[in-house]
Structures are given as structure tokens and as C-alpha cells.
Scaffold this motif. Structure first.
Motif, PDB file in Angstrom:
ATOM      1  N   GLU A  95       0.630  -0.851  -0.256  1.00  0.00           N
ATOM      2  CA  GLU A  95      -0.155  -0.167   0.081  1.00  0.00           C
ATOM      3  C   GLU A  95       0.697   1.511   0.572  1.00  0.00           C
ATOM      4  O   GLU A  95      -0.068   2.311  -0.057  1.00  0.00           O
ATOM      5  N   SER A  96       1.664   1.177   0.355  1.00  0.00           N
ATOM      6  CA  SER A  96       3.069   2.786   0.194  1.00  0.00           C
ATOM      7  C   SER A  96       3.911   1.859   0.041  1.00  0.00           C
ATOM      8  O   SER A  96       5.082   1.202  -0.016  1.00  0.00           O
ATOM      9  N   SER A  97       5.240   2.891  -0.145  1.00  0.00           N
ATOM     10  CA  SER A  97       6.589   2.930  -1.107  1.00  0.00           C
ATOM     11  C   SER A  97       7.176   1.299  -0.117  1.00  0.00           C
ATOM     12  O   SER A  97       8.309   0.799  -0.560  1.00  0.00           O
ATOM     13  N   CYS A  98       6.813   2.223   1.441  1.00  0.00           N
ATOM     14  CA  CYS A  98       7.957   0.982   2.258  1.00  0.00           C
ATOM     15  C   CYS A  98       7.646  -0.072   2.074  1.00  0.00           C
ATOM     16  O   CYS A  98       9.107  -1.237   2.595  1.00  0.00           O
ATOM     17  N   ASP A  99       7.131  -0.604   1.473  1.00  0.00           N
ATOM     18  CA  ASP A  99       6.304  -2.502   0.808  1.00  0.00           C
ATOM     19  C   ASP A  99       6.838  -2.302  -0.184  1.00  0.00           C
ATOM     20  O   ASP A  99       6.001  -3.271  -0.713  1.00  0.00           O
ATOM     21  N   VAL A 100       7.290  -1.805  -0.975  1.00  0.00           N
ATOM     22  CA  VAL A 100       8.019  -2.172  -2.127  1.00  0.00           C
ATOM     23  C   VAL A 100       9.758  -2.716  -2.145  1.00  0.00           C
ATOM     24  O   VAL A 100      10.645  -1.987  -1.023  1.00  0.00           O
ATOM     25  N   GLY A 101      10.325  -4.310  -2.197  1.00  0.00           N
ATOM     26  CA  GLY A 101      11.477  -4.749  -2.085  1.00  0.00           C
ATOM     27  C   GLY A 101      12.202  -3.920  -2.787  1.00  0.00           C
ATOM     28  O   GLY A 101      12.127  -3.534  -3.404  1.00  0.00           O
ATOM     29  N   ARG A 102      13.388  -5.197  -3.047  1.00  0.00           N
ATOM     30  CA  ARG A 102      14.539  -5.334  -3.737  1.00  0.00           C
ATOM     31  C   ARG A 102      14.841  -6.143  -4.332  1.00  0.00           C
ATOM     32  O   ARG A 102      14.293  -7.710  -3.837  1.00  0.00           O
ATOM     33  N   ALA A 103      15.740  -6.606  -5.032  1.00  0.00           N
ATOM     34  CA  ALA A 103      16.092  -7.279  -6.115  1.00  0.00           C
ATOM     35  C   ALA A 103      16.643  -8.641  -4.990  1.00  0.00           C
ATOM     36  O   ALA A 103      17.462  -8.157  -4.175  1.00  0.00           O
ATOM     37  N   PRO A 104      16.827 -10.230  -5.050  1.00  0.00           N
ATOM     38  CA  PRO A 104      17.400  -9.931  -4.483  1.00  0.00           C
ATOM     39  C   PRO A 104      18.889 -10.643  -4.410  1.00  0.00           C
ATOM     40  O   PRO A 104      19.664 -10.349  -3.641  1.00  0.00           O
ATOM     41  N   SER A 105      19.600  -9.911  -5.583  1.00  0.00           N
ATOM     42  CA  SER A 105      21.143  -9.747  -5.798  1.00  0.00           C
ATOM     43  C   SER A 105      21.467  -8.553  -4.998  1.00  0.00           C
ATOM     44  O   SER A 105      21.987  -8.467  -4.874  1.00  0.00           O
TER      45      SER A 105
END
Length: 188
Positions: free
Chosen positions: A92-102
Motif C-alpha cells: 500500500e506504501s513505498s516501504c512495501d516495495v522490496g529490492r531484488a535478491p541480488s
């Protein structure tokens, strides 16, 4: 004998601190812990040392991983840590967007991320003006049930799950504060 699952919300993140102060999304993608969040983790770690965890499951979001390592890095039971994206936060928010495993592997080289897709967070649909895709409620609810079934299928009887407020509110029926613990009993 029921399976005991301790659901532990992450410590305060930079997103949590900013949002509490302003009510606005600060666009802190994959927000890390604040200093207060790190202190919350240290305080909770002392209490959790008494439990003989067989497994720790953490969300791949940075604030959850940092919380997990702070809580269980020197736990006497030395439980294995498994990174699982099923219980990531409702996007729902920016903080919930993750980062690639690498990228996660670079920051946390002692954890395994190879089983995660390159984009493991919700990303299906049209991006909103903030640049990310909101996760529909029915998709989120389905994921909560999928995680419950996954937990029930695990062989361990004492599990710690480090994750997120909205997810845990759906899983346990209770919204947790930062570093708060809810006990979930799952039957066979």
C-alpha cells in the motif's frame, strides 16, 4: 499438540517514523529500521531468548531482516533463518516495495535469497502516481491464507515469524505495534 507460532512485527522503520509525524508517505522504498527500531529489537531479543525456536521465518523486506538478525543473531537455540516472501506486507506504501535478491544478498550475504523471484513483491497492474502497484485486497487475503496453510505444513512445532503489521492483523486478528509479539496456535 498444536504448533506455536510467534508473530513478531519489525521494529520502527524510517517510514513508520515519518508517517507517524506527518501522515504522508515519505517514499522510503524498502525502509530500514530507525535507531528507535534497533533499540526495540534489542529489548525484545532478551525476552525471546527463553523460547526454543526450531525455525525463524523472515520477510525479505529490509526492516524485517534487520529485526530478525537483531532478535536471533545470537539466540541460544541458534534456529535456522528462512527468508519467505508469502508474508510480506500488503503493498500500500513505498516501504512495501522490496529490492531484488541480488541487492539483498549484498547486504545480507549469510542469508539465502536464491528461491525468490527478481520481483517478489506485488507488481501486477498499473503503477500509481507514486510509481508502484497497489496490491488488491482479494490478492492480499489469498496470500494470507496461503501462508497459513504453508505454516501448517511445516514440520517444526515452535516457529518465530518476523513480519508486518497489516499482514499479522489479518493472520492473527490483532494489529501489532513495532516489535510486539502475537502468539498463534495452529492445529494439525
Amino acid at each position: 499438540m498444536p504448533k506455536i507460532v510467534h508473530c513478531i512485527r519489525h521494529g520502527q522503520s524510517t517510514f513508520n517514523a515519518h508517517f507517524a509525524e506527518t501522515g504522508e508517505d515519505p517514499l522510503h522504498f524498502d525502509a530500514p529500521l530507525t535507531e528507535l527500531g534497533r533499540r526495540q529489537v534489542q529489548e525484545r531479543a532478551r525476552e525471546l531468548r527463553r523460547y526454543p525456536y526450531e525455525l525463524v521465518i523472515t520477510s525479505p523486506l529490509t526492516r524485517a531482516i534487520q529485526t530478525t538478525l537483531g532478535l536471533f543473531g545470537d539466540h541460544p537455540a541458534a534456529p535456522p533463518i528462512h527468508v519467505e516472501c508469502l508474508h510480506r506486507e500488503h503493498l500500500e506504501s513505498s516501504c512495501d516495495v522490496g529490492r531484488a535478491p541480488s541487492l539483498l544478498r549484498q547486504e545480507f550475504p549469510h542469508l539465502a535469497f536464491d528461491h525468490l523471484d527478481e520481483i517478489w513483491w506485488h507488481n501486477e497492474g498499473e503503477a500509481d502516481p507514486r510509481g508502484f502497484v497497489y496490491e488488491p485486497g482479494h490478492v492480499f487475503e489469498g496470500r494470507v491464507e496461503q501462508f497459513r496453510r504453508w505454516l501448517q505444513g511445516r514440520p517444526e512445532r515452535m516457529i518465530a515469524v518476523v513480519g508486518h503489521g497489516t499482514f499479522f492483523s489479518r493472520l492473527t486478528g490483532r494489529y501489532l505495534g513495532n516489535c510486539e509479539v502475537a502468539v498463534l496456535e495452529l492445529g494439525d
